[in-house]
Design a protein around this motif. Structure first.
Motif, PDB file in Angstrom:
ATOM      1  N   THR A  13       0.831  -1.197   0.000  1.00  0.00           N
ATOM      2  CA  THR A  13       0.000   0.000   0.000  1.00  0.00           C
ATOM      3  C   THR A  13       0.870   1.253   0.000  1.00  0.00           C
ATOM      4  O   THR A  13       0.583   2.220  -0.708  1.00  0.00           O
ATOM      5  N   ALA A  14       1.954   1.227   0.750  1.00  0.00           N
ATOM      6  CA  ALA A  14       2.847   2.384   0.846  1.00  0.00           C
ATOM      7  C   ALA A  14       3.531   2.705  -0.477  1.00  0.00           C
ATOM      8  O   ALA A  14       3.806   3.872  -0.773  1.00  0.00           O
ATOM      9  N   MET A  16       2.341   2.162  -3.531  1.00  0.00           N
ATOM     10  CA  MET A  16       1.420   2.428  -4.630  1.00  0.00           C
ATOM     11  C   MET A  16       1.559   3.862  -5.159  1.00  0.00           C
ATOM     12  O   MET A  16       1.519   4.087  -6.375  1.00  0.00           O
ATOM     13  N   LYS A  17       1.754   4.828  -4.281  1.00  0.00           N
ATOM     14  CA  LYS A  17       1.885   6.214  -4.725  1.00  0.00           C
ATOM     15  C   LYS A  17       3.161   6.401  -5.550  1.00  0.00           C
ATOM     16  O   LYS A  17       3.153   7.092  -6.566  1.00  0.00           O
ATOM     17  N   ARG A  18       4.261   5.775  -5.121  1.00  0.00           N
ATOM     18  CA  ARG A  18       5.519   5.884  -5.862  1.00  0.00           C
ATOM     19  C   ARG A  18       5.378   5.322  -7.272  1.00  0.00           C
ATOM     20  O   ARG A  18       5.828   5.928  -8.241  1.00  0.00           O
ATOM     21  N   ALA A  20       2.565   4.933  -8.884  1.00  0.00           N
ATOM     22  CA  ALA A  20       1.595   5.768  -9.598  1.00  0.00           C
ATOM     23  C   ALA A  20       2.251   7.028 -10.154  1.00  0.00           C
ATOM     24  O   ALA A  20       1.932   7.458 -11.271  1.00  0.00           O
ATOM     25  N   LEU A  21       3.160   7.626  -9.407  1.00  0.00           N
ATOM     26  CA  LEU A  21       3.860   8.812  -9.905  1.00  0.00           C
ATOM     27  C   LEU A  21       4.682   8.481 -11.156  1.00  0.00           C
ATOM     28  O   LEU A  21       4.722   9.266 -12.106  1.00  0.00           O
ATOM     29  N   ASP A  24       2.363   8.123 -13.997  1.00  0.00           N
ATOM     30  CA  ASP A  24       1.957   9.437 -14.506  1.00  0.00           C
ATOM     31  C   ASP A  24       2.937   9.917 -15.570  1.00  0.00           C
ATOM     32  O   ASP A  24       2.535  10.484 -16.584  1.00  0.00           O
ATOM     33  N   TRP A  28      -0.755   6.649 -18.239  1.00  0.00           N
ATOM     34  CA  TRP A  28      -1.620   5.560 -17.797  1.00  0.00           C
ATOM     35  C   TRP A  28      -2.278   4.832 -18.964  1.00  0.00           C
ATOM     36  O   TRP A  28      -2.641   3.661 -18.845  1.00  0.00           O
ATOM     37  N   GLU A  46      11.339   0.718  -8.946  1.00  0.00           N
ATOM     38  CA  GLU A  46      10.598   1.599  -8.034  1.00  0.00           C
ATOM     39  C   GLU A  46       9.783   0.769  -7.045  1.00  0.00           C
ATOM     40  O   GLU A  46       9.754   1.049  -5.846  1.00  0.00           O
TER      41      GLU A  46
END
Length: 68
Positions: A13-14, A16-18, A20-21, A24, A28, A46
């Motif tokens: 979960t932690a 996922m943002k990395r 996702a960036l 981006d 996508w 990553e």
């Protein structure tokens, strides 16, 4: 199927943002089959590095301080 621990699920979960960036930056709408080798490698690196850092942070948070 792998049985993940609670800590491993939290680490995923932690990160996922990395990831996702990075997605981006890649876009996508880009199909996985259209990713370059460098893009796939970057996503894997990553995810792995983020997972390792998150697991380390979780372990550090769960380790009691030695009172000396």
């Amino acid at each position: 199927m792998v049985d993940l621990t609670e800590e491993e699920r939290a680490a995923i979960t932690a990160i996922m943002k990395r990831v996702a960036l990075l997605m981006d930056e890649i876009g996508w709408a880009t199909p996985l089959a259209d990713l370059t080798e460098a893009q796939v490698r970057a996503l894997i690196e990553e995810a792995v590095e983020g997972f390792r850092e998150a697991m380390s942070d979780i372990a550090r948070a769960q380790t009691p301080e030695v009172p000396f």
